[in-house]
Design a protein around this motif. Structure first.
Motif, PDB file in Angstrom:
ATOM      1  N   ALA A   1     -41.452  59.618  77.135  1.00 48.93           N
ATOM      2  CA  ALA A   1     -41.917  58.239  77.042  1.00 48.93           C
ATOM      3  C   ALA A   1     -41.041  57.438  76.080  1.00 48.93           C
ATOM      4  O   ALA A   1     -40.757  56.262  76.318  1.00 48.93           O
ATOM      5  N   ILE A   2     -40.603  58.092  75.002  1.00 49.11           N
ATOM      6  CA  ILE A   2     -39.720  57.406  74.053  1.00 49.11           C
ATOM      7  C   ILE A   2     -38.397  57.048  74.732  1.00 49.11           C
ATOM      8  O   ILE A   2     -37.891  55.936  74.586  1.00 49.11           O
ATOM      9  N   ALA A   3     -37.873  57.982  75.512  1.00 47.65           N
ATOM     10  CA  ALA A   3     -36.636  57.684  76.239  1.00 47.65           C
ATOM     11  C   ALA A   3     -36.850  56.521  77.193  1.00 47.65           C
ATOM     12  O   ALA A   3     -36.020  55.628  77.315  1.00 47.65           O
ATOM     13  N   ARG A   4     -38.003  56.539  77.880  1.00 45.76           N
ATOM     14  CA  ARG A   4     -38.283  55.439  78.807  1.00 45.76           C
ATOM     15  C   ARG A   4     -38.411  54.108  78.065  1.00 45.76           C
ATOM     16  O   ARG A   4     -38.023  53.057  78.575  1.00 45.76           O
ATOM     17  N   ALA A   5     -38.947  54.161  76.839  1.00 50.57           N
ATOM     18  CA  ALA A   5     -39.149  52.933  76.081  1.00 50.57           C
ATOM     19  C   ALA A   5     -37.834  52.353  75.571  1.00 50.57           C
ATOM     20  O   ALA A   5     -37.773  51.197  75.178  1.00 50.57           O
ATOM     21  N   LEU A   6     -36.783  53.184  75.574  1.00 55.23           N
ATOM     22  CA  LEU A   6     -35.513  52.725  74.982  1.00 55.23           C
ATOM     23  C   LEU A   6     -34.410  52.479  76.009  1.00 55.23           C
ATOM     24  O   LEU A   6     -33.462  51.747  75.743  1.00 55.23           O
ATOM     25  N   ILE A   7     -34.531  53.078  77.194  1.00 53.68           N
ATOM     26  CA  ILE A   7     -33.413  53.168  78.117  1.00 53.68           C
ATOM     27  C   ILE A   7     -32.887  51.808  78.568  1.00 53.68           C
ATOM     28  O   ILE A   7     -31.705  51.637  78.834  1.00 53.68           O
ATOM     29  N   HIS A   8     -33.773  50.815  78.655  1.00 51.78           N
ATOM     30  CA  HIS A   8     -33.349  49.526  79.221  1.00 51.78           C
ATOM     31  C   HIS A   8     -32.953  48.522  78.145  1.00 51.78           C
ATOM     32  O   HIS A   8     -32.934  47.326  78.390  1.00 51.78           O
ATOM     33  N   ASN A   9     -32.644  49.044  76.953  1.00 46.58           N
ATOM     34  CA  ASN A   9     -32.208  48.203  75.844  1.00 46.58           C
ATOM     35  C   ASN A   9     -33.153  47.046  75.537  1.00 46.58           C
ATOM     36  O   ASN A   9     -32.755  45.887  75.522  1.00 46.58           O
ATOM     37  N   PRO A  10     -34.434  47.380  75.275  1.00 45.79           N
ATOM     38  CA  PRO A  10     -35.386  46.301  74.977  1.00 45.79           C
ATOM     39  C   PRO A  10     -35.164  45.773  73.560  1.00 45.79           C
ATOM     40  O   PRO A  10     -34.526  46.439  72.742  1.00 45.79           O
ATOM     41  N   SER A  11     -35.685  44.588  73.278  1.00 47.20           N
ATOM     42  CA  SER A  11     -35.599  44.066  71.916  1.00 47.20           C
ATOM     43  C   SER A  11     -36.672  44.695  71.047  1.00 47.20           C
ATOM     44  O   SER A  11     -36.477  44.922  69.864  1.00 47.20           O
ATOM     45  N   LEU A  12     -37.817  44.957  71.694  1.00 46.66           N
ATOM     46  CA  LEU A  12     -38.986  45.396  70.941  1.00 46.66           C
ATOM     47  C   LEU A  12     -39.519  46.696  71.542  1.00 46.66           C
ATOM     48  O   LEU A  12     -39.658  46.809  72.756  1.00 46.66           O
ATOM     49  N   VAL A  13     -39.806  47.680  70.677  1.00 44.66           N
ATOM     50  CA  VAL A  13     -40.375  48.936  71.160  1.00 44.66           C
ATOM     51  C   VAL A  13     -41.744  49.112  70.512  1.00 44.66           C
ATOM     52  O   VAL A  13     -41.869  49.048  69.295  1.00 44.66           O
ATOM     53  N   LEU A  14     -42.773  49.286  71.361  1.00 44.82           N
ATOM     54  CA  LEU A  14     -44.135  49.416  70.862  1.00 44.82           C
ATOM     55  C   LEU A  14     -44.657  50.808  71.174  1.00 44.82           C
ATOM     56  O   LEU A  14     -44.577  51.265  72.306  1.00 44.82           O
ATOM     57  N   ALA A  15     -45.188  51.476  70.144  1.00 44.31           N
ATOM     58  CA  ALA A  15     -45.696  52.837  70.346  1.00 44.31           C
ATOM     59  C   ALA A  15     -47.124  52.909  69.829  1.00 44.31           C
ATOM     60  O   ALA A  15     -47.380  52.616  68.659  1.00 44.31           O
ATOM     61  N   ASP A  16     -48.054  53.257  70.726  1.00 44.31           N
ATOM     62  CA  ASP A  16     -49.460  53.366  70.330  1.00 44.31           C
ATOM     63  C   ASP A  16     -49.790  54.830  70.081  1.00 44.31           C
ATOM     64  O   ASP A  16     -49.825  55.626  71.006  1.00 44.31           O
ATOM     65  N   GLU A  17     -50.033  55.150  68.818  1.00 48.47           N
ATOM     66  CA  GLU A  17     -50.417  56.517  68.445  1.00 48.47           C
ATOM     67  C   GLU A  17     -49.547  57.574  69.124  1.00 48.47           C
ATOM     68  O   GLU A  17     -50.064  58.423  69.855  1.00 48.47           O
ATOM     69  N   PRO A  18     -48.254  57.571  68.905  1.00 48.27           N
ATOM     70  CA  PRO A  18     -47.398  58.514  69.639  1.00 48.27           C
ATOM     71  C   PRO A  18     -47.654  59.972  69.256  1.00 48.27           C
ATOM     72  O   PRO A  18     -47.264  60.870  69.994  1.00 48.27           O
ATOM     73  N   THR A  19     -48.311  60.206  68.135  1.00 47.84           N
ATOM     74  CA  THR A  19     -48.473  61.592  67.679  1.00 47.84           C
ATOM     75  C   THR A  19     -49.896  62.094  67.829  1.00 47.84           C
ATOM     76  O   THR A  19     -50.231  63.180  67.369  1.00 47.84           O
TER      77      THR A  19
END
Ligand SMILES: Nc1ncnc2c1ncn2[C@@H]1O[C@H](COP(=O)(O)OP(=O)(O)O)[C@@H](O)[C@H]1O
Ligand SMILES: [Mg+2]
Lengths: 389, 239
Positions: free
Chosen positions: B153-171
């Motif tokens: 999911a982290i890779a998916r959140a970063l792959i398209h070069n977004p400006s903002l990355v939001l993570a809800d309780e990743p752990t």
């Protein structure tokens, strides 16, 4: 276009990953298809067995005794009226038709085939054209033309002599006839037909004690061929005006009035309709349960930026594919089964009827899936975060 | 310019017992290359705030600007585009599309953005390898552990070069060791790729890897920790 290709990608990927589950639904649709196609083929076969002779007639009008409700066996027409009708203007030919049943004796102990025994006038409308051999020669010859369905169900051949058994008064009588010709399918009242010259028919048909003593031949109906088919209605009025105590039907009306014909067709159509309806419920139920299980997953897809149209199209493509696979499976099964059906089972696969059934079957998927598609479109992306607004 | 900026964001809900202020007058900025934790007790408004930042929920009042674009000026269609192009997401659970493999899940983000080319495919594989999933490219979510799924999911959140990355309780579903690994890699990728990252967490130990900690209580932003020493003290405290 891009949305469509993503939708198709998601739809196909999901089907492939969970192919066992989807195949199960396709199989159910396949069984429904099998059932619907067989009901349609049975309707066609039964209907055909009932109407085949009438529907292939070269004449446009059937003349009955008045108030016979277009029931051929209930109608009695004497030969005086036959000579009168010949003089009605605009008629090019008219033939007598007498209907009865007989048992065609086959080799072996007490082995027989139930047949329709039809008396027709040699050389006139009502006598079917042979595809092999010759037409009937004289009005009282001991000759018979066989419906090819007789040939299919016996080992009788052109040139053979056949024996039929009928009841006259209180006695069983047997008569022998020479097979001079064979026609294409000409079933009547769900039986294969024997065509004999009218006066022969009058001699060998089943009779009550009273009829044995009463010697004037009586036909059931007359079959009329008009000069110009577009004038059928005019000729029809003219016949009913000029001839006492008759009523006329077009071929179509005569078929509808065949005993049990309409009731049978509507029963089978209702069964087919119900089966389709059950199909809609099955597909609807499956996809609805499926979408309920996928709420958070669809929420994620939307949250990361899939448009609603992608989600909707993915569902539509998926449902359509599953239905198509199911219908293909069902059509294949139907074909396989049809190879193993004995000729006595009245099953006829008619191109038009089958095509209509298949189109109806292909529509049940999208129809059944409508609710689930609507539901999927309405899922909020907030569901991905376990929230609702 | 800040990648993310909010001004006096308020979100209220009407309930039987009166008005609930789920988010109460929150103003904050996150710069590109900055990784921020949003912490606070349960019910303090973290998820609500994250949904507003994600353009998934409209605030009752206040402004949210992503790359200088005011979300309230966008129609529904443009909000979908914004999420797809400018934002990367990881969710607490059920992050991934179950019928796509790890690499397909990552590529999906590029597919949606119509940017899936050879280079993109290569980057997806590199990113997954970087997250320790080089051997798992073709595994389906059902064949991976919670931690592995979270990394996809982290890779998916970063792959398209977004400006903002939001993570809800990743752990949330990970054991401590895994949790540390995941957040550490996440933080270093945010820093390397110069994204603005916000992580909602109830696990204060995870704050060890962030640049700033925003603490919410009763919908309000009550405290901001910037100093490394303060952050370390928070993250090493028992909770
Ligand atoms: N849809 C809603 N309707 C009513 N109240 C809500 C809704 N969503 C959240 N809340 C309330 O807003 C507050 C903040 O919730 P939330 O953002 O989920 O907090 P957190 O994520 O910090 O636990 C809580 O009191 C919650 O009950
Ligand atoms: Mg929460």
């Amino acid at each position: 276009m891009k949305k469509m290709s993503i939708a198709a990608y998601l739809a196909v990927k999901e089907i492939w990953k969970f192919r066992g589950r989807f195949l199960l639904v396709s199989l159910v649709i396949g069984l429904i298809t099998l059932l619907v196609l067989f009901i349609a083929a049975l309707g066609e076969g039964l209907g055909n067995g009932n109407r085949e002779y009438l529907s292939k007639l070269d004449g446009e009008l059937i003349v009955y005794q008045a108030k016979s409700d277009f029931l051929i066996p209930a109608s009695r027409l004497d030969l005086n009226r036959f000579s009168e009708i010949k003089n009605v203007e605009g008629i090019s030919d008219v033939g007598l038709l007498g209907t009865a049943n007989s048992q065609l004796l086959l080799s072996g102990d007490d082995n027989f085939l139930k047949t329709a025994l039809l008396g027709v006038e040699p050389g006139h409308v009502g006598e079917p054209k042979v595809i092999e051999g010759s037409q009937l020669s004289a009005a009282d010859a001991d000759e018979v033309i066989l419906d090819r369905n007789v040939i299919l169900r016996s080992n009788i051949q052109l040139g053979d002599t056949i024996t039929i058994r009928v009841t006259q008064g209180t006695e069983d009588q047997v008569f022998t006839l020479k097979v001079v010709g064979i026609t294409d399918g000409q079933q009547y009242a769900l039986q294969p037909s024997l065509f004999v010259p009218f006066f022969t028919w009058d001699r060998i048909r089943p009779k009550s004690q009273a009829e044995i003593n009463f010697s004037d031949p009586v036909a059931n109906v007359f079959i009329v061929k008009v000069d110009q088919p577009e004038n059928v209605e005019i000729i029809r009025d003219r016949i009913e005006e000029k001839i006492e105590n008759v009523e006329t039907a077009t071929r179509k009306e005569a078929i509808q009035a065949l005993p049990g014909y309409s009731a049978q067709q509507s029963t089978l159509n209702t069964q087919g309709g119900f089966t389709l309806f059950i199909g809609i419920l099955v597909i609807g139920g499956f996809f609805q349960i499926q979408v309920l299980q996928k709420i958070s997953q669809i929420g994620v897809l939307k949250a990361i930026g899939s448009a609603n149209s992608v989600v909707a199209w993915a569902s539509i493509i998926q449902i359509t594919l599953i239905t198509m696979i199911g219908v293909a499976i069902g059509a294949g099964l139907t074909f396989l089964f049809s190879l193993f059906f004995p000729p006595q089972v009245p099953i006829v696969f008619n191109g038009t009827t089958t095509a209509i059934a298949i189109i109806a079957l292909l529509l049940i998927g999208p129809l059944g899936g409508l609710v689930s598609i609507r539901y999927a479109v309405r899922i909020e992306p907030l569901k991905a975060l376990g929230l609702s607004s | 310019m800040n990648a993310l900026e909010t001004k006096s964001v308020i979100k209220t809900y009407q309930s039987d017992s009166g008005v609930i202020s789920a988010v109460d007058d929150v103003s904050l900025n996150v710069a590109s290359g900055e990784f921020v934790a949003l912490v606070g007790p349960s019910g303090s408004g973290k998820t609500t705030m994250l949904s507003i930042l994600a353009a998934l929920l409209k605030p009752t009042s206040g402004q949210v600007l992503i790359d200088g674009v005011d979300l309230s000026s966008l129609d529904d269609f443009q909000r979908v585009n914004m999420r797809r192009e400018k934002i990367g997401f990881t969710f607490q659970a059920n992050n991934l599309v179950p019928y796509l493999s790890a690499v397909e899940n990552v590529e999906l983000m590029l597919r949606l953005n119509n940017k899936l080319d050879k280079a993109g495919k290569l980057r997806a594989r590199e990113l997954l390898a970087r997250l320790g999933l080089g051997e798992r490219l073709n595994n389906y979510p059902g064949q991976m552990s919670g931690g592995q799924q979270q990394r996809v999911a982290i890779a998916r959140a970063l792959i398209h070069n977004p400006s903002l990355v939001l993570a809800d309780e990743p752990t949330a579903s990970l054991d401590t060791e895994r949790a540390y690994q995941v957040v550490e890699t996440f933080a270093s990728l945010i820093h390397e790729q110069n994204r603005a990252g916000i992580m909602v967490t109830h696990d204060l130990r995870m704050c060890e890897f962030v640049d700033r900690v925003l603490i919410m209580e009763d919908g309000k932003l009550t405290k901001i920790l910037k100093d490394r020493a303060d952050i370390r003290k928070l993250s090493s405290a028992r909770n």
